[in-house]
Design an enzyme around this catalytic site. Structure first.
Site, PDB file in Angstrom:
ATOM      1  NE  ARG A  64       1.375   0.759   2.629  1.00  0.00           N
ATOM      2  CZ  ARG A  64       0.647   0.685   3.144  1.00  0.00           C
ATOM      3  NH1 ARG A  64       0.537   1.236   4.009  1.00  0.00           N
ATOM      4  NH2 ARG A  64      -0.126  -0.710   2.874  1.00  0.00           N
ATOM      5  CG  ASP A 305      -8.112  -0.257   2.598  1.00  0.00           C
ATOM      6  OD1 ASP A 305      -6.791   0.891   3.427  1.00  0.00           O
ATOM      7  OD2 ASP A 305      -8.075  -0.629   3.181  1.00  0.00           O
TER       8      ASP A 305
HETATM    9  O1  DOR Z   1      -5.921  -3.914   4.735  1.00  0.00           O
HETATM   10  C1  DOR Z   1      -5.762  -2.555   5.663  1.00  0.00           C
HETATM   11  N1  DOR Z   1      -5.139  -2.808   4.988  1.00  0.00           N
HETATM   12  N2  DOR Z   1      -6.248  -2.597   5.652  1.00  0.00           N
HETATM   13  C2  DOR Z   1      -5.420  -1.300   6.814  1.00  0.00           C
HETATM   14  O2  DOR Z   1      -6.827  -1.211   7.842  1.00  0.00           O
HETATM   15  C3  DOR Z   1      -4.390  -0.375   6.492  1.00  0.00           C
HETATM   16  C4  DOR Z   1      -3.947  -0.912   5.860  1.00  0.00           C
HETATM   17  C5  DOR Z   1      -2.200  -1.102   5.343  1.00  0.00           C
HETATM   18  O3  DOR Z   1      -1.823  -0.256   5.870  1.00  0.00           O
HETATM   19  O4  DOR Z   1      -1.670  -1.955   4.539  1.00  0.00           O
HETATM   20 ZN    ZN Z   2      -7.218   2.127   5.269  1.00  0.00          ZN
END
Ligand code: DOR
Ligand code: ZN
Length: 447
Positions: A64, A305
């Site tokens: 972020r 993720d």
């Molecule tokens: O759940 C998700 N969050 N999938 C994504 O592809 C992007 C990610 C995000 O950047 O929050």
């Molecule tokens: Zn992602």
């Protein structure tokens, strides 16, 4: 510091080793690894009942920064990483601005160096501004040090552009991490297009939205010879395409997340936005197919993720709350408890999927305890049980669907380049207790 780790079980898939062994760390590197090393003149740490692994590597993390520091900063994300046993992470470029210039890559590397916790491998955008129109300056990004390319968070809708991206990345020797989603099929959906979404009156995302894109990218790999990595595979349909591709000799690697391995669409009951992510949680048959594919190696590795969001954003209604799960601090104990302890997956395979395989896909060092390698390692306590408490996360993202789950197999020591970054849950430079706790452990000579 120099240290002898003694009395633990060592698992190192890079050398196919598993068993009781002693490990000597000198000058930040693994100096020796053998069943018995005899007397040495360095401090000793007794690890009876513990497991020593190559440091975990997560090639799919959202840090972020720059731009959304209220969700996470590089420093807080890296504290979460070492707390979770990760010694290296690759960070996705969907920041603000996106990582599509050498300046942004340099900024991330500088912040990461300042945090001095886990190693950071920045990923560059595939397309300029992640807008999907023209390629980002991929050679410039590679020169600045990115370890791969992704438009993650979004797909690359234009097939010709994706083909050219695979070709360019191949020439640079770097992988393309593809977020597989056909946006016209996903059509603004917010959950799996199944029974639960229908009952809750939510627009669904069919499994075909992912599978169509998986099929396309596999065909483009064949055309380009590129290094294709498929991010967060979520459905049985996609797994069956991977099986077809393997049969056909198409080269790819693929990842699955802990939440897709353990949860189904039922987790969104009550409009639980902490279970809202993209791709969405699907059905039991999908979950089982993902577990089987991870066991067999059809899916190479686990990636979290890690997608931290602010509580205020996740408190919005299900339609508008953002997609994503905070994953770094729960990933290993979740899968240790629910897959390894239940006999679904061997610990050896889990370790490979969390360290050796991601190092190979990213083409970076790590995922090994072979003598000469940097001493990036994690010590796991397989028995210590503890409930997930988001309040105690180092991550600013408290968005977990696993709150209050009782887990075991937590990391108790994380070392990067021979330097202790986490000891018994205390993180260097972040916890005021870190130094006293680590010094106490050293003095006692056991963990
Ligand atoms: O759940 C998700 N969050 N999938 C994504 O592809 C992007 C990610 C995000 O950047 O929050
Ligand atoms: Zn992602």
């Amino acid at each position: 510091m120099d240290l002898l780790l003694r009395g633990g079980i060592i698992i190192d898939p890079s050398c196919r080793r598993e068993g009781p062994m002693e490990l000597l760390i000198q000058s930040g590197r693994v100096a020796a690894l053998a069943p018995s090393l005899g007397p040495v003149d360095v401090p000793v740490l007794e690890l009876a009942g513990k497991i020593v692994l190559p440091g975990l590597i997560d090639l799919h993390v959202h840090l972020r920064e720059p731009g959304e520091e209220h969700k996470e900063t590089i420093a807080t994300g890296l504290a979460a990483a070492v707390a979770g046993g990760f010694t290296a992470v690759a960070c996705m470029p969907n920041t603000s601005p996106p990582v599509d210039s050498r300046e942004t890559v340099a900024y991330i590397r500088e912040r990461a160096a300042r945090a001095d916790l886990a190693r950071v491998y920045p990923l560059g955008a595939i397309t300029a501004g992640q807008r999907g129109r023209e390629l980002a300056p991929m050679a410039e990004l590679a020169e600045a040090g990115v370890k791969g390319f992704s438009d993650d968070g979004r797909p690359v809708p234009d097939s010709m552009l994706m083909l050219r991206a695979l070709q360019s990345a191949r020439a640079l020797g770097l992988p393309v991490l593809s977020h597989c989603e056909d946006l016209s099929l996903a059509a603004g959906g917010v959950a799996h297009g199944g029974g639960t979404a229908a009952r809750l009156g939510l627009p669904g995302i069919p499994a075909a939205a992912e599978a169509v894109a998986v099929a396309r990218d596999l065909l483009l790999q064949q055309e380009s010879g590129g290094l294709l990595h498929l991010a967060h595979i979520s459905s049985r349909l996609s797994v069956s395409l991977l099986a077809w591709a393997r049969e056909a000799g198409i080269r790819f690697s693929a990842e699955v997340t802990p939440h897709h391995l353990l949860l189904t669409e039922q987790a969104i009951e009550g409009f639980n936005t902490n279970a809202k992510m993209n791709p969405p949680l699907r059905q039991e048959e999908d979950r089982q197919a993902l577990c089987e594919a991870l066991c067999s190696g059809l899916i190479d590795l686990v990636a979290t993720d890690h997608a931290p969001h602010h509580q205020k954003e996740k408190e919005k209604d299900f339609m508008t709350a953002p997609f994503g799960v905070s994953g770094l601090e729960t990933a290993f104990p979740l899968l240790f408890t629910h897959l390894v302890e239940r006999g679904v997956l061997s610990l050896y395979r889990l370790v490979e999927a969390f360290s050796t395989a991601p190092a190979r896909v990213l083409g970076v060092a790590g995922g090994t305890l072979a003598p000469g390698a940097a001493a990036d390692l994690v010590v796991i306590d397989p028995l210590h049980r503890k409930k997930v408490q988001k309040e105690n996360f180092f991550s600013l993202g408290k968005n977990t669907p696993f709150q209050d789950w009782e887990l075991q197999g937590y990391p108790v020591l994380t070392m990067v380049g021979g330097d202790v970054k986490m000891c018994r849950g205390e993180v260097k430079s972040c916890s005021s207790n870190f130094l006293p706790v680590w010094q106490g452990v050293l003095k006692e000579g056991r963990l």
